[in-house]
Design an enzyme around this catalytic site. Structure first.
Site, PDB file in Angstrom:
ATOM      1  CG  HIS A 112       7.437  37.476-141.864  1.00 32.12           C
ATOM      2  ND1 HIS A 112       8.364  36.795-141.119  1.00 32.12           N
ATOM      3  CD2 HIS A 112       6.357  37.647-141.042  1.00 32.12           C
ATOM      4  CE1 HIS A 112       7.889  36.556-139.901  1.00 32.12           C
ATOM      5  NE2 HIS A 112       6.672  37.077-139.833  1.00 32.12           N
ATOM      6  CG  HIS A 157       3.909  39.636-139.317  1.00 31.80           C
ATOM      7  ND1 HIS A 157       3.513  38.309-139.344  1.00 31.80           N
ATOM      8  CD2 HIS A 157       2.932  40.330-139.987  1.00 31.80           C
ATOM      9  CE1 HIS A 157       2.355  38.206-139.983  1.00 31.80           C
ATOM     10  NE2 HIS A 157       1.991  39.415-140.390  1.00 31.80           N
ATOM     11  CG  ASP A 187       7.046  38.955-134.443  1.00 36.93           C
ATOM     12  OD1 ASP A 187       6.681  39.342-135.557  1.00 36.93           O
ATOM     13  OD2 ASP A 187       6.874  37.794-134.033  1.00 36.93           O
ATOM     14  CG  HIS A 188       9.897  38.184-137.629  1.00 35.27           C
ATOM     15  ND1 HIS A 188      10.659  37.056-137.516  1.00 35.27           N
ATOM     16  CD2 HIS A 188       8.683  37.866-137.112  1.00 35.27           C
ATOM     17  CE1 HIS A 188       9.947  36.082-136.962  1.00 35.27           C
ATOM     18  NE2 HIS A 188       8.742  36.550-136.718  1.00 35.27           N
ATOM     19  CG  HIS A 197       3.520  33.628-141.657  1.00 35.33           C
ATOM     20  ND1 HIS A 197       2.829  32.973-140.655  1.00 35.33           N
ATOM     21  CD2 HIS A 197       3.813  34.872-141.159  1.00 35.33           C
ATOM     22  CE1 HIS A 197       2.707  33.784-139.612  1.00 35.33           C
ATOM     23  NE2 HIS A 197       3.290  34.928-139.894  1.00 35.33           N
ATOM     24  CG  ASP A 203       6.660  34.052-137.978  1.00 35.65           C
ATOM     25  OD1 ASP A 203       7.507  33.689-137.146  1.00 35.65           O
ATOM     26  OD2 ASP A 203       5.892  35.003-137.786  1.00 35.65           O
ATOM     27  CG  HIS A 213       8.713  32.579-133.749  1.00 35.04           C
ATOM     28  ND1 HIS A 213       7.353  32.399-133.733  1.00 35.04           N
ATOM     29  CD2 HIS A 213       8.915  33.838-134.196  1.00 35.04           C
ATOM     30  CE1 HIS A 213       6.744  33.493-134.157  1.00 35.04           C
ATOM     31  NE2 HIS A 213       7.695  34.389-134.449  1.00 35.04           N
TER      32      HIS A 213
END
Length: 301
Positions: free
Chosen positions: A61, A63, A65-66, A138, A206, A265
């Site tokens: 996805h 976000h 941090d990914h 999520h 997530d 995570h």
């Protein structure tokens, strides 16, 4: 043989002792990467693996941090003299997001092919991998990934003779070719027995627990699943922010009948995830608290 490495285990932000969650696999000379947050490039270098063979990058996805480490990864791949096309897989909007990030990495010596996911489940076959992308739950659109390496059945002489297959074609059919011969279409299943057990790794993060995770993780050798929260009292935060607790991940692993569960995570506030692993093991005994650069070599039985 399938090599896997959990490059990092952190959620939200990289820490001095924990890189962000990302998975890298290697099979038959081709590497696959799932997610690439800030610091993923460093984690790959610390592991000592190469950027050049990365043929596929899957994004769960959008976000930060990914995905925020993507420009650096692409530049590192370019600096490794890679020229072959790269395939990127991710939710709808992937090409737009990646091209926006590429403002700081505009020139690359290879092309990027995009596969944007639109359905609850989509299967892609590339470089010997069978990739099952499945939608999870999520705050924004997010997918989990099951990575499988199928294994064909053994050559069956009696079956080949019964189907009147000339011996000179046995080897080619055994290797997976479909052939036209004297007006007949000859397929590998005419000389091979039942498929044998392959290799399978599932990665999901997530998300709240959903049935799709159980369905697509089923039978995985290793199930890598988010454990954002370790304490029992954190279930309210898990529900609010659409993440999971350790115990919820353990329940999914049990229902899916996986071989191993690797938790990942972690919340930045979760300093010692191993302190909570015993509660998970009461649900699913073969669970471990994942650590940066945790690795495994999966071999065909």
């Amino acid at each position: 043989m399938l090599d896997i490495c959990l490059l990092g285990t952190g959620g939200m932000m990289p820490l001095p002792y924990r890189w962000l969650t990302s998975l890298m696999t290697r099979y038959n000379g081709s590497s696959l990467l799932i997610d690439c947050g800030e610091g993923t490039q460093i984690a790959i270098r610390e592991k000592g693996w190469s950027f050049k063979p990365i043929d596929i990058i899957c994004i769960t996805h959008f976000h930060g941090d990914h995905i925020s480490g993507l420009p650096g990864i692409l530049l590192a791949m370019g600096n490794s003299e890679r020229t072959e096309d790269l395939t990127m897989i991710g939710p709808r909007g992937l090409e737009r997001v990646v091209n926006a990030l590429r403002v700081i990495a505009p020139e690359l010596p290879f092309k990027i092919k995009f596969i944007e996911l639109n359905q609850p489940h989509e299967q892609i076959r590339l470089h010997g991998y069978v990739i099952d992308a499945f939608k999870v739950n999520h705050k924004i659109t997010c997918y989990g990934y099951s990575i499988s390496i199928p294994r064909a059945g053994m050559f069956d002489v009696a079956k080949a003779e019964k189907n009147n297959i000339p011996k000179m074609l046995w080897s080619r059919l055994q290797k997976g070719e479909t052939l036209e011969y004297e007006g007949r279409t000859l397929t590998p299943n005419m000389v091979l027995g039942e498929d044998r057990k392959g290799l399978k790794v599932t990665y999901t993060t997530d998300t709240r627990p959903v049935q799709s995770i159980i369905d697509y993780a089923a039978g995985s050798d290793i199930f890598i699943c988010e454990g954002m929260y370790g304490e029992k009292g954190d279930i309210n935060n898990a529900v609010k922010y659409k993440h999971m607790t350790f115990e919820e991940a353990g329940t999914l692993a049990k229902k899916a009948g996986v071989g191993q569960l690797w938790l990942t995570h972690y919340s930045p506030a979760l300093n010692y995830p191993e302190n909570y692993i015993e509660d998970v093991q009461k649900i699913f005994p073969n669970a471990v608290a994942g650590k940066d650069k945790m690795s495994a070599e999966l071999k065909f039985l």
